[in-house]
Design a protein around this motif. Sequence first.
Motif, PDB file in Angstrom:
ATOM      1  N   HIS A   1     -87.635  51.324 -73.294  1.00  0.00           N
ATOM      2  CA  HIS A   1     -87.607  50.856 -74.681  1.00  0.00           C
ATOM      3  C   HIS A   1     -87.636  52.024 -75.659  1.00  0.00           C
ATOM      4  O   HIS A   1     -88.249  53.052 -75.393  1.00  0.00           O
ATOM      5  CB  HIS A   1     -88.807  49.943 -74.967  1.00  0.00           C
ATOM      6  CG  HIS A   1     -88.948  48.826 -73.996  1.00  0.00           C
ATOM      7  ND1 HIS A   1     -90.104  48.591 -73.298  1.00  0.00           N
ATOM      8  CD2 HIS A   1     -88.072  47.860 -73.604  1.00  0.00           C
ATOM      9  CE1 HIS A   1     -89.946  47.539 -72.508  1.00  0.00           C
ATOM     10  NE2 HIS A   1     -88.721  47.080 -72.672  1.00  0.00           N
ATOM     11  N   ASN A   2     -86.996  51.778 -76.825  1.00  0.00           N
ATOM     12  CA  ASN A   2     -87.024  52.736 -77.923  1.00  0.00           C
ATOM     13  C   ASN A   2     -87.719  52.029 -79.083  1.00  0.00           C
ATOM     14  O   ASN A   2     -87.129  51.143 -79.714  1.00  0.00           O
ATOM     15  CB  ASN A   2     -85.598  53.148 -78.291  1.00  0.00           C
ATOM     16  CG  ASN A   2     -85.544  54.121 -79.427  1.00  0.00           C
ATOM     17  OD1 ASN A   2     -86.538  54.746 -79.779  1.00  0.00           O
ATOM     18  ND2 ASN A   2     -84.368  54.255 -80.024  1.00  0.00           N
TER      19      ASN A   2
ATOM     20  N   VAL B   1     -88.750  51.419 -82.608  1.00  0.00           N
ATOM     21  CA  VAL B   1     -88.319  51.846 -83.940  1.00  0.00           C
ATOM     22  C   VAL B   1     -89.246  51.317 -85.026  1.00  0.00           C
ATOM     23  O   VAL B   1     -89.173  51.766 -86.163  1.00  0.00           O
ATOM     24  CB  VAL B   1     -86.856  51.418 -84.229  1.00  0.00           C
ATOM     25  CG1 VAL B   1     -85.899  52.162 -83.317  1.00  0.00           C
ATOM     26  CG2 VAL B   1     -86.679  49.934 -84.111  1.00  0.00           C
ATOM     27  N   MET B   2     -90.127  50.369 -84.658  1.00  0.00           N
ATOM     28  CA  MET B   2     -91.102  49.831 -85.609  1.00  0.00           C
ATOM     29  C   MET B   2     -92.392  49.489 -84.873  1.00  0.00           C
ATOM     30  O   MET B   2     -92.375  49.156 -83.689  1.00  0.00           O
ATOM     31  CB  MET B   2     -90.582  48.547 -86.270  1.00  0.00           C
ATOM     32  CG  MET B   2     -89.505  48.759 -87.294  1.00  0.00           C
ATOM     33  SD  MET B   2     -89.009  47.195 -88.049  1.00  0.00           S
ATOM     34  CE  MET B   2     -90.432  46.806 -89.023  1.00  0.00           C
TER      35      MET B   2
ATOM     36  N   MET C   1     -83.873  48.610 -78.338  1.00  0.00           N
ATOM     37  CA  MET C   1     -84.448  49.007 -79.614  1.00  0.00           C
ATOM     38  C   MET C   1     -85.439  47.904 -79.994  1.00  0.00           C
ATOM     39  O   MET C   1     -85.029  46.749 -80.190  1.00  0.00           O
ATOM     40  CB  MET C   1     -83.354  49.139 -80.660  1.00  0.00           C
ATOM     41  CG  MET C   1     -83.777  49.913 -81.874  1.00  0.00           C
ATOM     42  SD  MET C   1     -82.467  50.092 -83.107  1.00  0.00           S
ATOM     43  CE  MET C   1     -81.150  50.852 -82.166  1.00  0.00           C
TER      44      MET C   1
ATOM     45  N   LYS D   1     -89.551  46.406 -81.581  1.00  0.00           N
ATOM     46  CA  LYS D   1     -90.728  46.484 -82.449  1.00  0.00           C
ATOM     47  C   LYS D   1     -91.940  46.242 -81.567  1.00  0.00           C
ATOM     48  O   LYS D   1     -91.955  45.308 -80.759  1.00  0.00           O
ATOM     49  CB  LYS D   1     -90.665  45.394 -83.521  1.00  0.00           C
ATOM     50  CG  LYS D   1     -91.830  45.434 -84.496  1.00  0.00           C
ATOM     51  CD  LYS D   1     -91.971  44.210 -85.390  1.00  0.00           C
ATOM     52  CE  LYS D   1     -90.740  43.799 -86.105  1.00  0.00           C
ATOM     53  NZ  LYS D   1     -90.983  42.657 -87.038  1.00  0.00           N
TER      54      LYS D   1
END
Length: 172
Positions: free
Chosen positions: A132-133, A135-136, A167, A169
């Motif tokens: 996972h990346n 971003v929030m 991407m 949260k």
Amino acid sequence: ILCEEEEQEEAAETEDEAATGEEAPAEDEKDKKIAELDDKFKRLFAEFDNFRKRSETEKAGRFADGEKTVLLKILPLIDNFERALASVPEELAGNAYVEGMEKIYRSFMDLMKELGVTQIEAVGQPFNADLHNAVMHVEDEEQPENTVVDEFQKGYMFGDKVLRYSMVKVAN
């Protein structure tokens, strides 16, 4: 008479050489040279075999890189299909055009599965930096810490390697 005497002298010299061992070093040198050449041959053959194996491995790697490049270019098309299908109003859900798009999307996904591409499960899973990346981050008391609460872009695996990271949260 002279010839017989010369032959007897040559025979005597040959016997003397054999007795003193002067001929033996020449045989030892030949054996050493043969062993040296044999060793060189074996080493050269081993080097060639290693080169052949390394070339085959590199060739397979280039093929896999090519597959990965093509698959990465297809992923945005799949994303666009998903966005289009998600934006279809409920009153058009049974429309033949929408059903055709859904069939094309399913065909894409079946093909990806055949090629060894799978989606990375994200929502509700513990955050994994290898998949996972983030971003929030969001403060959410209802969710366990470090849990993925939303996915902005799907991630995919190609075999056992990440093709594209999800991407996401993450709840703190």
